[in-house]
Scaffold this active site. Structure first.
Site, PDB file in Angstrom:
ATOM      1  CG  ASN A  75      42.356  27.172  39.821  1.00  0.00           C
ATOM      2  OD1 ASN A  75      41.776  27.146  38.733  1.00  0.00           O
ATOM      3  ND2 ASN A  75      42.447  28.302  40.516  1.00  0.00           N
TER       4      ASN A  75
ATOM      5  NE  ARG B   4      43.426  37.964  39.189  1.00  0.00           N
ATOM      6  CZ  ARG B   4      42.778  38.624  40.146  1.00  0.00           C
ATOM      7  NH1 ARG B   4      42.886  39.933  40.223  1.00  0.00           N
ATOM      8  NH2 ARG B   4      42.017  37.983  41.013  1.00  0.00           N
ATOM      9  CG  LEU B   5      44.841  38.189  30.208  1.00  0.00           C
ATOM     10  CD1 LEU B   5      45.787  38.204  29.014  1.00  0.00           C
ATOM     11  CD2 LEU B   5      43.396  38.077  29.729  1.00  0.00           C
ATOM     12  CB  SER B   6      44.165  34.142  35.922  1.00  0.00           C
ATOM     13  OG  SER B   6      43.703  35.187  36.757  1.00  0.00           O
TER      14      SER B   6
ATOM     15  CB  SER C 101      48.838  25.051  35.915  1.00  0.00           C
ATOM     16  OG  SER C 101      49.086  26.352  35.451  1.00  0.00           O
TER      17      SER C 101
ATOM     18  CG  ASP D  52      37.169  34.590  38.752  1.00  0.00           C
ATOM     19  OD1 ASP D  52      37.035  33.715  39.634  1.00  0.00           O
ATOM     20  OD2 ASP D  52      37.945  35.556  38.868  1.00  0.00           O
TER      21      ASP D  52
ATOM     22  NE  ARG E  66      40.851  28.362  43.491  1.00  0.00           N
ATOM     23  CZ  ARG E  66      39.798  28.959  42.981  1.00  0.00           C
ATOM     24  NH1 ARG E  66      38.595  28.478  43.200  1.00  0.00           N
ATOM     25  NH2 ARG E  66      39.927  30.051  42.252  1.00  0.00           N
TER      26      ARG E  66
HETATM   27  C1  IPE Z   1      41.116  31.738  36.921  1.00  0.00           C
HETATM   28  O1  IPE Z   1      40.383  32.069  38.054  1.00  0.00           O
HETATM   29  C2  IPE Z   1      41.045  30.266  36.676  1.00  0.00           C
HETATM   30  C3  IPE Z   1      39.753  29.752  36.280  1.00  0.00           C
HETATM   31  C4  IPE Z   1      38.674  30.451  36.051  1.00  0.00           C
HETATM   32  C5  IPE Z   1      39.694  28.324  36.113  1.00  0.00           C
HETATM   33  P1  IPE Z   1      41.077  32.237  39.488  1.00  0.00           P
HETATM   34  O2  IPE Z   1      39.994  32.615  40.405  1.00  0.00           O
HETATM   35  O3  IPE Z   1      41.855  31.020  39.805  1.00  0.00           O
HETATM   36  O4  IPE Z   1      42.089  33.430  39.213  1.00  0.00           O
HETATM   37  P2  IPE Z   1      42.841  34.384  40.236  1.00  0.00           P
HETATM   38  O5  IPE Z   1      43.508  33.509  41.240  1.00  0.00           O
HETATM   39  O6  IPE Z   1      41.812  35.253  40.870  1.00  0.00           O
HETATM   40  O7  IPE Z   1      43.792  35.163  39.386  1.00  0.00           O
HETATM   41  C1  IPE Z   2      35.911  30.182  39.361  1.00  0.00           C
HETATM   42  O1  IPE Z   2      35.352  30.659  40.532  1.00  0.00           O
HETATM   43  C2  IPE Z   2      36.059  28.677  39.363  1.00  0.00           C
HETATM   44  C3  IPE Z   2      37.451  28.199  39.399  1.00  0.00           C
HETATM   45  C4  IPE Z   2      38.508  28.937  39.416  1.00  0.00           C
HETATM   46  C5  IPE Z   2      37.615  26.763  39.419  1.00  0.00           C
HETATM   47  P1  IPE Z   2      36.235  30.928  41.828  1.00  0.00           P
HETATM   48  O2  IPE Z   2      36.253  29.702  42.655  1.00  0.00           O
HETATM   49  O3  IPE Z   2      37.570  31.458  41.458  1.00  0.00           O
HETATM   50  O4  IPE Z   2      35.359  32.041  42.530  1.00  0.00           O
HETATM   51  P2  IPE Z   2      35.873  33.311  43.350  1.00  0.00           P
HETATM   52  O5  IPE Z   2      36.879  34.023  42.487  1.00  0.00           O
HETATM   53  O6  IPE Z   2      36.475  32.793  44.619  1.00  0.00           O
HETATM   54  O7  IPE Z   2      34.628  34.114  43.571  1.00  0.00           O
HETATM   55 MG    MG Z   3      38.326  33.317  41.237  1.00  0.00          MG
END
Ligand code: IPE
Ligand code: IPE
Ligand code: MG
Length: 243
Positions: free
Chosen positions: A71, A197-199, A69, A23, A74
């Site tokens: 993501n 968190r574990l997301s 699942s 992340d 976005r």
């Molecule tokens: C978790 O990260 C998913 C991945 C790293 C692929 P997110 O950035 O999507 O998680 P949230 O939305 O902050 O919980």
């Molecule tokens: C993790 O980085 C990559 C994926 C979840 C695909 P993020 O894109 O979630 O980065 P932040 O959380 O917005 O910084």
């Molecule tokens: Mg993130």
């Protein structure tokens, strides 16, 4: 007088199975006033670096959360960029995975991705299937709750068909119905970027994993950071409910 060898400290245990919630790509880019894509590109570099370091440091299985699942929520453009990077990664890394005897596995509903990606993934899995070295597991369109529901459905259908008695369903059988079947238990779960968190990642498998939350943003994570995480794991006392 014969002297006994000096007592040596017992070597700290190395986790067999490490998972990482990668992340912080977006925040890495934002801090540099760059588009989010630049952060994801550096994130791919970190994947290359860290997966190699994991093998060098003796980790048998590395499971990386690449796309959840959730993501799909976005913006379309970002999803498209992430899929493009995945395509790029598979195209460039496959020969190295083969050369380094790494077996690739994918968890998550990757069949919902675009057809050419599904074909590339299937090809990469097939071409590394007989490799006997480390295992790299990539979680794509992965959600732990959906994984658990799918396992429950499969077992319920087997029970309905008379193939398994409901009372015979236990933790082992349930684990075997998950997409991580056959992998060693998860020892260490790392999340970068300071979020705690574990997301929806590996909810079942994390039952007795050691959790480590680090502030480092994923694009800055490297072999040294991994070694540090392993050292911290080595200092943890795992009890599994006992004493
Ligand atoms: C978790 O990260 C998913 C991945 C790293 C692929 P997110 O950035 O999507 O998680 P949230 O939305 O902050 O919980
Ligand atoms: C993790 O980085 C990559 C994926 C979840 C695909 P993020 O894109 O979630 O980065 P932040 O959380 O917005 O910084
Ligand atoms: Mg993130």
């Amino acid at each position: 007088m014969a002297s006994n060898p000096a007592p040596t400290a017992e070597a700290a245990p190395i986790p067999r199975h490490v998972a990482i919630i990668m992340d912080g790509n977006g925040r890495w880019a934002k801090a540099r006033r760059l588009p989010r894509l630049a952060g994801h590109k550096q994130g791919v570099e970190a994947v290359r670096r860290v997966s190699r370091a994991a093998r060098e440091q003796g980790i048998e299985v590395l499971t990386l959360y690449a796309f959840s699942s959730e993501n799909w929520r976005r913006p379309e453009e970002e999803v498209r960029d992430l899929m493009g990077l995945l395509r790029h990664f598979l195209r460039n890394e496959l020969k190295d995975l083969v050369a380094e005897n790494v077996r690739l596995r994918v968890i998550g509903d990757y069949r919902a991705l675009s057809g050419d990606l599904v074909a590339m993934i299937d090809d990469a899995i097939e071409r590394t299937a007989s490799n006997s070295g480390a295992i790299l597991v990539i979680a794509l369109n992965y959600g732990a709750q959906a994984e658990i529901v799918a396992a429950a459905r499969r077992l319920a259908a087997a029970a309905q068909a008379g193939e398994v008695a409901p009372e015979a369903i236990d933790e082992t059988m349930f684990s075997d119905a998950l997409t991580t079947h056959g992998l060693p238990p998860l020892d260490l779960l790392i999340r970068t970027s300071g979020e705690q968190r574990l997301s929806n990642f590996l909810l079942w498998q994390a039952a007795y994993a050691e959790l480590l939350f680090v502030d480092t943003l994923w694009p800055d994570f490297d072999g040294e950071a991994l070694a540090d995480a392993i050292a911290q794991f080595g200092r943890r006392q795992r009890r599994f409910g006992g004493l």
